[in-house]
Design an enzyme around this catalytic site. Sequence first.
Site, PDB file in Angstrom:
ATOM      1  N   VAL A  62       3.125 -10.045  -6.001  1.00 18.16           N
ATOM      2  CA  VAL A  62       4.413  -9.730  -5.932  1.00 18.16           C
ATOM      3  C   VAL A  62       5.463 -10.504  -5.434  1.00 18.16           C
ATOM      4  CG1 VAL A  62       3.701  -7.061  -5.921  1.00 18.16           C
ATOM      5  CG2 VAL A  62       4.386  -8.377  -3.734  1.00 18.16           C
ATOM      6  N   SER A 140       9.925   0.874   5.810  1.00 18.70           N
ATOM      7  CA  SER A 140       9.163   0.972   7.095  1.00 18.70           C
ATOM      8  C   SER A 140      10.348   1.516   7.991  1.00 18.70           C
ATOM      9  CB  SER A 140       8.638  -0.186   7.417  1.00 18.70           C
ATOM     10  OG  SER A 140       8.382  -0.274   8.993  1.00 18.70           O
ATOM     11  N   ASN A 147      13.022  -4.457  14.736  1.00 19.29           N
ATOM     12  CA  ASN A 147      11.818  -4.557  15.496  1.00 19.29           C
ATOM     13  C   ASN A 147      11.728  -6.191  16.200  1.00 19.29           C
ATOM     14  OD1 ASN A 147       9.373  -3.993  16.813  1.00 19.29           O
ATOM     15  ND2 ASN A 147       8.113  -4.325  15.177  1.00 19.29           N
ATOM     16  N   TYR A 153      10.939  -9.152   8.051  1.00 17.82           N
ATOM     17  CA  TYR A 153      10.195  -8.168   7.415  1.00 17.82           C
ATOM     18  C   TYR A 153      11.304  -6.977   7.703  1.00 17.82           C
ATOM     19  CZ  TYR A 153       6.736  -4.213   7.340  1.00 17.82           C
ATOM     20  OH  TYR A 153       6.108  -3.267   7.101  1.00 17.82           O
ATOM     21  N   ILE A 186       0.668   3.495  10.691  1.00 11.53           N
ATOM     22  CA  ILE A 186      -0.270   4.180   9.863  1.00 11.53           C
ATOM     23  C   ILE A 186      -1.832   3.747   9.896  1.00 11.53           C
ATOM     24  CG2 ILE A 186      -0.833   4.953   7.463  1.00 11.53           C
ATOM     25  CD1 ILE A 186       1.868   5.982   8.240  1.00 11.53           C
TER      26      ILE A 186
HETATM   27  P1  NDP Z   1      -2.265  -3.681   3.845  1.00 11.97           P
HETATM   28  O1  NDP Z   1      -1.986  -5.216   4.198  1.00 11.97           O
HETATM   29  O2  NDP Z   1      -3.423  -2.841   4.451  1.00 11.97           O
HETATM   30  O3  NDP Z   1      -2.681  -3.856   2.305  1.00 11.97           O
HETATM   31  C1  NDP Z   1      -2.205  -4.610   1.310  1.00 11.97           C
HETATM   32  C2  NDP Z   1      -2.213  -4.156  -0.076  1.00 11.97           C
HETATM   33  O4  NDP Z   1      -1.206  -4.647  -0.844  1.00 11.97           O
HETATM   34  C3  NDP Z   1      -3.793  -4.730  -0.642  1.00 11.97           C
HETATM   35  O5  NDP Z   1      -3.821  -3.640  -1.693  1.00 11.97           O
HETATM   36  C4  NDP Z   1      -3.259  -5.956  -1.121  1.00 11.97           C
HETATM   37  O6  NDP Z   1      -4.357  -6.295  -2.093  1.00 11.97           O
HETATM   38  C5  NDP Z   1      -2.063  -6.000  -1.591  1.00 11.97           C
HETATM   39  N1  NDP Z   1      -1.355  -7.080  -1.518  1.00 11.97           N
HETATM   40  C6  NDP Z   1      -1.201  -8.069  -0.486  1.00 11.97           C
HETATM   41  N2  NDP Z   1      -0.150  -8.924  -0.774  1.00 11.97           N
HETATM   42  C7  NDP Z   1       0.010  -8.744  -2.321  1.00 11.97           C
HETATM   43  C8  NDP Z   1       0.759  -9.609  -3.220  1.00 11.97           C
HETATM   44  N3  NDP Z   1       1.596 -10.765  -2.747  1.00 11.97           N
HETATM   45  N4  NDP Z   1       0.952  -9.233  -3.973  1.00 11.97           N
HETATM   46  C9  NDP Z   1       0.371  -8.070  -4.661  1.00 11.97           C
HETATM   47  N5  NDP Z   1      -0.371  -7.035  -3.702  1.00 11.97           N
HETATM   48  C10 NDP Z   1      -0.749  -7.533  -2.628  1.00 11.97           C
HETATM   49  O7  NDP Z   1      -0.837  -3.096   3.813  1.00 11.97           O
HETATM   50  P2  NDP Z   1      -0.555  -1.642   4.536  1.00 11.97           P
HETATM   51  O8  NDP Z   1      -1.184  -0.528   3.526  1.00 11.97           O
HETATM   52  O9  NDP Z   1      -0.596  -1.774   5.746  1.00 11.97           O
HETATM   53  O10 NDP Z   1       1.061  -1.709   3.955  1.00 11.97           O
HETATM   54  C11 NDP Z   1       1.569  -0.958   2.557  1.00 11.97           C
HETATM   55  C12 NDP Z   1       2.910  -0.848   2.722  1.00 11.97           C
HETATM   56  O11 NDP Z   1       3.440  -0.238   3.651  1.00 11.97           O
HETATM   57  C13 NDP Z   1       3.512  -2.318   3.051  1.00 11.97           C
HETATM   58  O12 NDP Z   1       4.746  -2.523   2.154  1.00 11.97           O
HETATM   59  C14 NDP Z   1       3.983  -2.388   4.265  1.00 11.97           C
HETATM   60  O13 NDP Z   1       5.166  -2.945   4.785  1.00 11.97           O
HETATM   61  C15 NDP Z   1       4.230  -0.844   4.530  1.00 11.97           C
HETATM   62  N6  NDP Z   1       4.220  -0.096   5.847  1.00 11.97           N
HETATM   63  C16 NDP Z   1       3.140  -0.341   6.645  1.00 11.97           C
HETATM   64  C17 NDP Z   1       2.653   0.424   7.810  1.00 11.97           C
HETATM   65  C18 NDP Z   1       1.355   0.343   8.504  1.00 11.97           C
HETATM   66  O14 NDP Z   1       1.494   0.869   9.603  1.00 11.97           O
HETATM   67  N7  NDP Z   1       0.435  -0.235   7.954  1.00 11.97           N
HETATM   68  C19 NDP Z   1       4.015   0.844   8.508  1.00 11.97           C
HETATM   69  C20 NDP Z   1       5.133   0.939   7.797  1.00 11.97           C
HETATM   70  C21 NDP Z   1       5.194   0.310   6.586  1.00 11.97           C
HETATM   71  P3  NDP Z   1      -5.396  -7.310  -2.254  1.00 11.97           P
HETATM   72  O15 NDP Z   1      -5.663  -7.895  -1.013  1.00 11.97           O
HETATM   73  O16 NDP Z   1      -6.451  -6.818  -3.116  1.00 11.97           O
HETATM   74  O17 NDP Z   1      -4.517  -8.390  -2.959  1.00 11.97           O
END
Ligand code: NDP
Length: 245
Positions: A62, A140, A147, A153, A186
């Site tokens: 992305v 978020s 933060n 971010y 989360i």
């Molecule tokens: P993770 O880092 O655990 O998961 C990342 C996911 O995104 C994986 O499926 C990975 O797939 C994919 N990914 C990573 N980089 C890219 C990229 N450049 N292009 C496409 N896909 C990508 O993230 P979270 O589940 O923690 O977070 C998801 C969303 O929620 C994010 O936008 C985060 O900012 C937001 N968020 C998260 C919080 C939390 O507590 N975890 C709190 C608040 C918001 P692969 O590795 O297979 O490429």
Amino acid sequence: MKIDLSGRTALVTGSTRGIGRGIAETLAAAGARLAVVGRDIERAEDAAQSISSQARGFACDVGDVASITTLIEAVEKEFGAIDILVNNAGITRDNILFRLKDDDWDAVLDANLRGAFVAIRAASRGMMKRRWGRIINIASVVGIVGNKGQANYAASKAGLIGLTKTVAKELASRNILANVVAPGFIETDMTAAMTDDAKKTLYSQIPLERLGTPKDVGGVVTFLASEYAAYITGQVFVVDGGMVM
Ligand code: NDP
């Protein structure tokens, strides 16, 4: 009340694991066809296979405009339409303000904010023609309250809120709704690395005294994608156990 998304196609970026995976599973349980997206095609296909027989895996970074355009075309070709777009993939490159490098700023803004803009611009063309669409952007609570150490971010997530409200106003007449879901803490790979003491400190700030799960976020996204949310657009839904209110 049962949510039925059968016949709808959803694309969820970053859905091979974490919150995106929870969103994909919840949408699939409601009957949606699903485009599961990650950077690596094999991981995406594996995840799709274990989520649902109606799911397919796609590779996309992305942070890369061409990659997103190709993704939207490929998903529309495979499924015939994208009805529900969930911009979930997001990255962090944390540092305090004075140590934050231009490259870290650009990488985070490109992936988290420009990526969502490019995907919305491309996917909304088909939604406009069909006069039905749901755009859900995952921000978020940090985009609302800020933060320390996360200027890039926080700016990207606050930007998503402004982007969503504008999209909501521009596309409402075509029956395309755009909303934000803003999670708090989360349970993901990131929070799994926290010590028990750090978790205890965190719980004292969360009225519901636990971390959220990817399914907690998925439930809200699935509701917003459904007919039950037909009169909601341009809103921010905080999913954080009451931490920010
Ligand atoms: P993770 O880092 O655990 O998961 C990342 C996911 O995104 C994986 O499926 C990975 O797939 C994919 N990914 C990573 N980089 C890219 C990229 N450049 N292009 C496409 N896909 C990508 O993230 P979270 O589940 O923690 O977070 C998801 C969303 O929620 C994010 O936008 C985060 O900012 C937001 N968020 C998260 C919080 C939390 O507590 N975890 C709190 C608040 C918001 P692969 O590795 O297979 O490429």
